[in-house]
Write an enzyme that holds these catalytic residues in place. Sequence first.
Site, mmCIF file in Angstrom:
data_model
loop_
_atom_site.group_PDB
_atom_site.id
_atom_site.type_symbol
_atom_site.label_atom_id
_atom_site.label_comp_id
_atom_site.label_asym_id
_atom_site.label_seq_id
_atom_site.Cartn_x
_atom_site.Cartn_y
_atom_site.Cartn_z
ATOM 1 N N GLY A 1 0.835 -1.196 0.000
ATOM 2 C CA GLY A 1 0.000 0.000 0.000
ATOM 3 C C GLY A 1 0.862 1.235 0.000
ATOM 4 O O GLY A 1 2.090 1.179 0.000
ATOM 5 N N GLY B 1 0.491 9.211 2.181
ATOM 6 C CA GLY B 1 1.130 10.478 1.939
ATOM 7 C C GLY B 1 2.593 10.495 2.307
ATOM 8 O O GLY B 1 3.405 11.172 1.681
ATOM 9 N N MET B 2 2.985 9.729 3.341
ATOM 10 C CA MET B 2 4.367 9.783 3.815
ATOM 11 C C MET B 2 5.273 8.808 3.072
ATOM 12 O O MET B 2 6.461 9.071 2.881
ATOM 13 C CB MET B 2 4.392 9.480 5.306
ATOM 14 N N LYS C 1 8.433 -0.063 5.355
ATOM 15 C CA LYS C 1 7.994 1.291 5.027
ATOM 16 C C LYS C 1 9.182 2.108 4.538
ATOM 17 O O LYS C 1 10.235 2.121 5.168
ATOM 18 C CB LYS C 1 7.358 1.975 6.236
ATOM 19 N N ASP D 1 -3.053 9.250 15.935
ATOM 20 C CA ASP D 1 -3.545 9.116 14.564
ATOM 21 C C ASP D 1 -4.319 7.807 14.406
ATOM 22 O O ASP D 1 -4.190 7.111 13.399
ATOM 23 C CB ASP D 1 -2.383 9.168 13.576
#
Length: 660
Positions: A22, A25-26, A43, A138
Amino acid sequence: MKPLRDDEPREIGPYRVLAELGEGGMGRVLLAAASDGRLVALKVMRPHLLHDDRFRFRFRREVLTSREVAASRWTAAVVASDEHAAEPWLASEFFHGPTLAEAIAASGPLDEAAARRLMHGLASALAEIHAHGVVHRDLKPSNVILTEDGVRIIDFGIARAPGAGDGDTTVTETGALIGAPAHMSPEQITMRPVGPPTDLFSLGTTVIAAATGANPFDAEALFDIMSKVVHADPDLDALPAGLRTLVEPCLVKDPGERITAAELLARIGEPLAGPWPPGVAALDEMQRVEVASVAERLGWETRVQPDRTVLMYGPGFVRADTGVPTGPTIRYPTGPTAQYPPGAPVSGAGPVLRPGPVPPAPSRPDRTVLYSVLAVVAVVALASLLFLIDRPGARDDPGTTAADSSEDADAGSDWDGGTETDTDPVETTPDAVADPVADAVVGDCFHDYGGEDEADLEAASCGDGTFEVIDVYHDTTDLSLCDGLDDLTTSVADSGSRTVLCLSYRHSYGDAYHAEVGECVFGPDDDVSPWYRIDCQTGAFEVLERLPGESDQDACTESTYYNHAFWFTTDQTYLDVLLCLRFIYPDDAGYAAVDNCMYMDGDPEDGANYWFSDCDGANVYVTGRTDEYEASGFCGDDGWTTWSSPDFAAHTYTVCWRYL
């Protein structure tokens, strides 16, 4: 999952990269494997953020806070990282299961029992996280994974580091909001100190979204969302009564009066044991099959370990604790027809092999030699056919004319006039040549040498300017089957093979090419760098209009909020795309014009927020505006507010106002 592009690295740090899980934004999240076969979610930061110290700091803090809560059964622990690398990365435990957002989108709201189980898992997770001194900040459906044995909370990118003070660890700049405003707490929106109660408020909105399919604070405009979070009481009538009494104390506006995670757990009690609803289980199984398929294409197998993490085994993987390669002697089937559970034990071991590079993904076979052989066969077959036609016994064939017979007779013949049985020439049928359209699978790419009305596809390596297959339908020519697919550019039907390909164009200027109305995009302020889709936040651009086949920014509809455009051009006009955008300011002052009435919320000396309002309910009105920063002299004796974007100087403003 998406296959990797041809130009992407197959190794990052000590990990072999297998597929894309996936993106946000980061950064992007990749499926990768360690040398001992352990699968991880890897990531990596987006390229345009690599030189942004604010996001590098956020990345480093995610590593620190994730390690602090690594012992929790409710989180995906970071197992390795290199936050100082030129391209920082972090590897977290990989678990099978969809995110809550994916589950809601695919199968709708959870039933009451499942929503109660979700709430119990989230409350348990927050109780442990808060005990470590960490506030997530978040929590939202896309950061919750529904696993076979409960939930896992991920993404600690804006969490508060343990032991930090209230004011020294913020990664947001003045006026900026990082995260999803519809899932934030009132104190986050108004820039007040946050703590554990912040996560409880987000838990409440997350459970409402899970149980009803909608967020109670959603609105079309960002400032409407934030206003509802701060001032509006959510409508809970759609919730079952048993859930309503649990959610209400989470959504108290005053954080000091909000329920704690421990108190909420006591009220929930032990939820009924049981699996997730069939829709969630189907998504979980689909992911298991996808991961197993990736492994199988590379010659490996997967299994789920007792702690629910996933292990890949086969040639090239060596277990770190024993030095013995993991090599099965038993093959466990995957998918709905599997006879053994995914966690079934594996016995035996294969030959000792050194860890090696990732085997290359199987490429399409080079059929040049095959085509040459077929050409020779065809020539031989044709020559044989001509020989058979020319042989004596063939002269009485029905296709022979009288004139031909007469000429042959005059030329003499050794035919004795006896009866001869006609025999048809033996037909030589070459092996069927593979059809790249009929044989296409998701992830394949094509060049299109045709146009808007007629395609001319040729198989190609995936790259800029190609069309990637995002879905395939067989035994049909119904192009409408592709309608509604994310990132769809065009669809092609091949009547010969009765195959429909759903295609997505890959533009060199980034995936913002596929951004839809309501999504947000961002990129450098130049004419050559890619733009990407990101979470909507201050400093990003929201798409107001997406105009296919258009590249003239004058085509954008003038509106109160339209203030930017970005266009994608190609060598085919029908593929051009114009995005009409609005720059997201910290509040409505960014859009204000002279004589607008506004409500000023807060003390202007300490930094107030300004919202559009009917003049009857407003307390200030706009007297002037300039595109200069801190231009107090422009405003004279009037009050003023100012803001400047570090990325787009064109959107700097000073707005002057007077009290009504």
